[in-house]
Scaffold this active site. Structure first.
Site, PDB file in Angstrom:
ATOM      1  N   HIS A 218       0.712  -1.205  -0.088  1.00 43.39           N
ATOM      2  CA  HIS A 218       0.207   0.008  -0.059  1.00 43.39           C
ATOM      3  C   HIS A 218       0.779   1.306  -0.173  1.00 43.39           C
ATOM      4  O   HIS A 218       1.964   1.337   0.630  1.00 43.39           O
ATOM      5  CB  HIS A 218      -0.811   0.073   1.404  1.00 43.39           C
ATOM      6  CG  HIS A 218      -1.839  -0.953   1.466  1.00 43.39           C
ATOM      7  ND1 HIS A 218      -3.101  -1.085   2.319  1.00 43.39           N
ATOM      8  CD2 HIS A 218      -1.969  -2.275   0.396  1.00 43.39           C
ATOM      9  CE1 HIS A 218      -3.597  -2.124   2.184  1.00 43.39           C
ATOM     10  NE2 HIS A 218      -2.998  -2.969   1.155  1.00 43.39           N
TER      11      HIS A 218
ATOM     12  N   GLU B 124       0.663   4.145   1.410  1.00 39.54           N
ATOM     13  CA  GLU B 124       0.491   4.559   2.729  1.00 39.54           C
ATOM     14  C   GLU B 124       1.512   3.982   3.800  1.00 39.54           C
ATOM     15  O   GLU B 124       2.295   4.556   4.526  1.00 39.54           O
ATOM     16  CB  GLU B 124      -0.841   4.689   3.424  1.00 39.54           C
ATOM     17  CG  GLU B 124      -1.929   5.384   2.549  1.00 39.54           C
ATOM     18  CD  GLU B 124      -2.445   4.563   1.541  1.00 39.54           C
ATOM     19  OE1 GLU B 124      -3.546   4.827   0.957  1.00 39.54           O
ATOM     20  OE2 GLU B 124      -2.407   3.094   1.636  1.00 39.54           O
TER      21      GLU B 124
ATOM     22  N   CYS C 295      -6.411   2.304   5.597  1.00 37.88           N
ATOM     23  CA  CYS C 295      -6.819   1.056   6.256  1.00 37.88           C
ATOM     24  C   CYS C 295      -6.022   0.923   7.489  1.00 37.88           C
ATOM     25  O   CYS C 295      -5.202   1.707   8.064  1.00 37.88           O
ATOM     26  CB  CYS C 295      -6.795  -0.284   5.264  1.00 37.88           C
ATOM     27  SG  CYS C 295      -4.716  -0.520   5.413  1.00 37.88           S
TER      28      CYS C 295
ATOM     29  N   CYS D  26      -2.244   0.782   7.551  1.00 39.07           N
ATOM     30  CA  CYS D  26      -1.529   1.868   7.133  1.00 39.07           C
ATOM     31  C   CYS D  26      -1.842   2.968   8.272  1.00 39.07           C
ATOM     32  O   CYS D  26      -0.708   3.660   8.585  1.00 39.07           O
ATOM     33  CB  CYS D  26      -2.132   2.386   5.681  1.00 39.07           C
ATOM     34  SG  CYS D  26      -1.538   1.214   4.377  1.00 39.07           S
TER      35      CYS D  26
END
Length: 158
Positions: A58, A60, A88, A91
């Site tokens: 991800h 992030e 999420c 993250c």
């Protein structure tokens, strides 16, 4: 438009552009960037979960790892993460561990869940909820310009 909001919109549009690049590359449409206290772009990433075959890729999380390696904790606290979509749980927790001070996002996690539909695995715990259970505050602003971020997801999750 309030000055802070105008600045936020500028950086969010860059995060959304990164999400478009991720989608064009065959990845999930998410992008994020880190901006220092002086308004300087420090780092940027796009999602690469599919192309890297890595469920943790991800943008992030990649940026939180970068911040942990490259920023002093005091500098990190003054750094803002701009994301095309609300973080999420994974993250959001990484932001806390990296000492990042602010999250600004475009598409809400709730809206993303609606776009994904029942066929997709998704986490319903969102960044704000994670931040409520941490030892230090993380400022959160969003959703902002949600329709612009939503457009990148059109037809992706079908």
């Amino acid at each position: 438009m309030h000055q802070e909001t105008a600045r936020d919109v500028h950086w969010l549009r860059m995060a959304i552009a990164l999400s478009q690049q991720a989608r064009a590359a065959g990845d999930e449409p998410f992008g994020a960037l880190l901006v220092g206290a002086g308004g300087v772009l420090l780092a940027q990433e796009r999602n690469s979960v599919v192309t890297d075959r890595d469920v943790s890729a991800h943008p992030e999380l990649k940026l939180a790892v970068w911040a942990g390696r490259n920023l002093d904790p005091e500098v990190a606290r003054l750094t803002t993460m701009y994301t095309s979509c609300e973080n999420c749980a994974m993250c959001a927790a990484a932001m806390v561990w990296a000492n990042l001070g602010t999250l600004v996002y475009s598409l809400s996690g709730t809206s993303l869940t609606e776009l994904q539909g029942p066929r997709h695995t998704t986490m319903t715990i969102r960044a704000r909820e994670i931040f409520l259970h941490t030892s230090r505050p993380v400022e959160v602003r969003g959703p902002l310009i949600e329709e612009e971020a939503r457009a990148v997801h059109a037809g992706y999750w079908a």
